[in-house]
Design a protein around this motif. Structure first.
Motif, short mmCIF file in Angstrom:
data_model
loop_
_atom_site.label_atom_id
_atom_site.label_comp_id
_atom_site.label_asym_id
_atom_site.label_seq_id
_atom_site.Cartn_x
_atom_site.Cartn_y
_atom_site.Cartn_z
N ALA A 150 37.48 77.12 32.54
CA ALA A 150 37.28 77.91 33.76
C ALA A 150 35.98 78.71 33.68
N LEU A 151 35.69 79.27 32.51
CA LEU A 151 34.43 79.98 32.30
C LEU A 151 33.25 79.04 32.52
N ARG A 152 33.35 77.83 31.98
CA ARG A 152 32.28 76.84 32.15
C ARG A 152 32.05 76.53 33.62
N ARG A 153 33.13 76.34 34.38
CA ARG A 153 32.99 76.03 35.82
C ARG A 153 32.34 77.19 36.57
N ARG A 154 32.75 78.42 36.27
CA ARG A 154 32.15 79.58 36.93
C ARG A 154 30.65 79.67 36.64
N ARG A 203 27.17 79.16 39.09
CA ARG A 203 26.08 80.12 39.18
C ARG A 203 24.74 79.52 38.74
N GLY A 204 24.75 78.23 38.36
CA GLY A 204 23.51 77.54 37.99
C GLY A 204 23.06 77.73 36.55
N LYS A 205 23.96 78.10 35.67
CA LYS A 205 23.60 78.29 34.26
C LYS A 205 23.44 76.94 33.57
N THR A 206 22.61 76.90 32.53
CA THR A 206 22.34 75.65 31.80
C THR A 206 23.38 75.44 30.70
N GLY A 207 23.35 74.26 30.11
CA GLY A 207 24.34 73.86 29.13
C GLY A 207 24.44 74.76 27.92
N LYS A 208 23.30 75.09 27.28
CA LYS A 208 23.35 75.91 26.08
C LYS A 208 23.82 77.32 26.38
#
Length: 152
Positions: free
Chosen positions: A110-114, A118-123
């Motif tokens: 769920a954190l990853r989806r949020r 918001r447009g955050k990158t993988g790392k």
């Protein structure tokens, strides 16, 4: 072959030591209740959390060097980095556990989806997952309760 045998013996000695102390054995089983934390990661987190008297999960994450450092001044916005203090070998193992957790742990998924929304990158997402795993591990040991996902 000799080195592999010595590594195997050392891991067995560590496991025997943990099994010989009921409170360490209990804490290890609590850590292993967290999805994506296995034998190796439970050993590392157990030794980390019991090595110091951390007052909070935030302090534990800062000790590992996985807290963000924002580099902003006026209109200048540089990429956020992590502190990289503490134990690099634990951070490496935690990175792999976080990659697994991004897929299999409901809270971290769920954190990853949020963060993706918001447009955050993988790392950036994996480092946030690392921090979340440390916070979950700290909470599990502090409250002596098995991990239960908070996401419905």
């Amino acid at each position: 072959a000799t080195l592999n045998e010595e590594i195997r013996k050392l891991k067995k000695d560590i496991d025997d030591h943990i099994d010989g102390h009921p409170e360490l054995k209990q804490d290890r089983s609590l850590l292993e209740s967290i999805t994506a934390v296995g034998d190796v990661m439970s050993r590392e987190l157990l030794s980390l959390i019991h090595s110091r008297d951390f007052r909070s999960a935030k302090q534990c994450a800062a000790f590992l060097g996985i807290t963000p450092v924002h580099n902003e001044s006026g209109d200048s916005r540089k990429p956020t980095k992590i502190r990289k203090g503490g134990r690099a070998n634990v951070r490496g193992k935690l990175f792999m556990a976080a990659v697994t957790a991004c897929t299999h742990n409901p809270d971290i998924r769920a954190l990853r989806r949020r963060m993706e929304d918001r447009g955050k990158t993988g790392k950036v997402i994996v480092v946030a997952a690392m921090r979340k795993l440390v916070q979950i591990a700290y909470g599990v040991i502090k409250h002596q309760k098995k991990y239960t996902p908070q996401v419905a």
